[in-house]
Scaffold this active site. Structure first.
Site, short mmCIF file in Angstrom:
data_model
loop_
_atom_site.label_atom_id
_atom_site.label_comp_id
_atom_site.label_asym_id
_atom_site.label_seq_id
_atom_site.Cartn_x
_atom_site.Cartn_y
_atom_site.Cartn_z
NE ARG A 43 -2.88 -7.55 -4.87
CZ ARG A 43 -3.72 -7.54 -3.94
NH1 ARG A 43 -3.39 -7.91 -2.65
NH2 ARG A 43 -5.10 -7.81 -4.20
CG HIS A 79 -2.01 -1.04 1.31
ND1 HIS A 79 -1.93 -1.64 2.33
CD2 HIS A 79 -2.97 -1.34 0.40
CE1 HIS A 79 -3.22 -2.56 2.31
NE2 HIS A 79 -3.88 -2.37 1.14
CB SER A 99 -4.46 -6.51 4.38
OG SER A 99 -3.65 -5.28 3.97
#
Ligand code: PNS
Length: 189
Positions: free
Chosen positions: A113, A40, A150
Site C-alpha cells: 500500500r 484485498h 481490515s
C-alpha cells in the site's frame, strides 16, 4: 533448476516438453482477511489474471483475537472470489513456506500500500526465499485503496462510521451484523 529455488512451476525456458503434463502456474495470497476488503480483492483479482491458479490462504492464528472465525472468513472469501474462476480459498497454520511447499506453490503475492509496508514485507520476503526458495511478488495497491486496512474498517464500523465503499456488500452486511451482535453482548471469535 537453480539451487535453493522451489522445484514447482513452469519449466525454466517457459516451455513444456512434448507429451509432458502441463504445469500449473500457481500463486498464494496469504493473510488474516478479518474481513476481506476491496483492497484485498483488487490484489487477488490482479493475481488471478497473472496465474493459472491463485490460492487465498487464511492464517489460523489462535493467539490473535479476530472479529470473524476462520470458517466465516473462508466463507466470505469464497463468496467474494467466486467470480474469478481460478481462485480457491484455504486456511493454514504454521509457516507460510511449509504451506507453499506442501501445495506446490512457488510464489507469494503481496499487495504494497505504501512505503511503510515495505520494510516488514521485504524482511518476510527475504526470509521466505532464504527458508525455502519461495519468491514474493509485490504488487502496488490501487491508489484508491492505499489507506485501506481490515483493522481500520473494523474500528470505523464499530464506532458507526461508513465503510460500505471499502468492503464488498456481503462483507458490509455481515460486519454490521457482527458488530451489533457484539454490542448486544455476544462474544467475539
Ligand atoms: O493479513 P496479515 O495479518 O498482514 O498477514 C500476515 C501473514 C499471514 C501473511 C504473515 O503473518 C505470515 O505469513 N504468517 C505465517 C507464519 C510465517 O510464515 N511466519 C514467517 C514469516 S517470514
Amino acid at each position: 533448476m537453480r539451487e535453493g529455488v522451489a522445484e514447482v512451476g513452469i519449466a525454466e525456458d517457459g516451455g513444456e516438453k512434448p507429451g509432458a503434463v502441463p504445469k500449473i502456474r500457481r500463486a498464494v495470497c496469504p493473510g488474516s482477511f478479518d474481513p476481506v476488503t476491496n483492497g484485498h480483492l483488487d490484489i487477488i483479482g490482479r493475481a488471478a489474471d497473472l496465474y493459472d491458479e491463485v490460492v487465498v490462504a487464511v492464517l489460523i492464528n489462535k493467539t490473535k483475537s479476530s472479529l470473524f472465525s476462520v470458517e466465516e472468513r473462508l466463507s466470505l472469501l469464497t463468496e467474494c472470489t467466486g467470480k474469478y474462476g481460478n481462485v480457491r480459498v484455504d486456511s493454514f497454520h504454521g509457516l507460510l513456506v511449509d504451506y507453499c511447499r506442501s501445495n506446490q506453490i512457488p510464489v507469494i503475492v503481496k499487495g504494497l500500500r505504501a512505503v511503510s509496508d515495505f520494510d516488514y514485507e521485504l524482511q518476510m520476503a527475504q526470509m521466505n526465499r532464504g527458508l525455502a526458495g519461495i519468491d514474493t511478488l509485490f504488487m502496488p495497491t490501487n491508489p484508491e485503496y492505499s489507506f485501506l486496512a481490515s483493522s481500520l474498517v473494523k474500528e470505523i464500523a464499530t464506532y458507526g462510521g461508513e465503510v460500505g465503499s471499502l468492503v464488498p456488500a456481503l462483507v458490509h452486511e455481515r460486519l454490521l451484523a457482527r458488530i451489533e451482535e457484539n454490542n448486544r453482548g455476544g462474544g467475539s471469535n
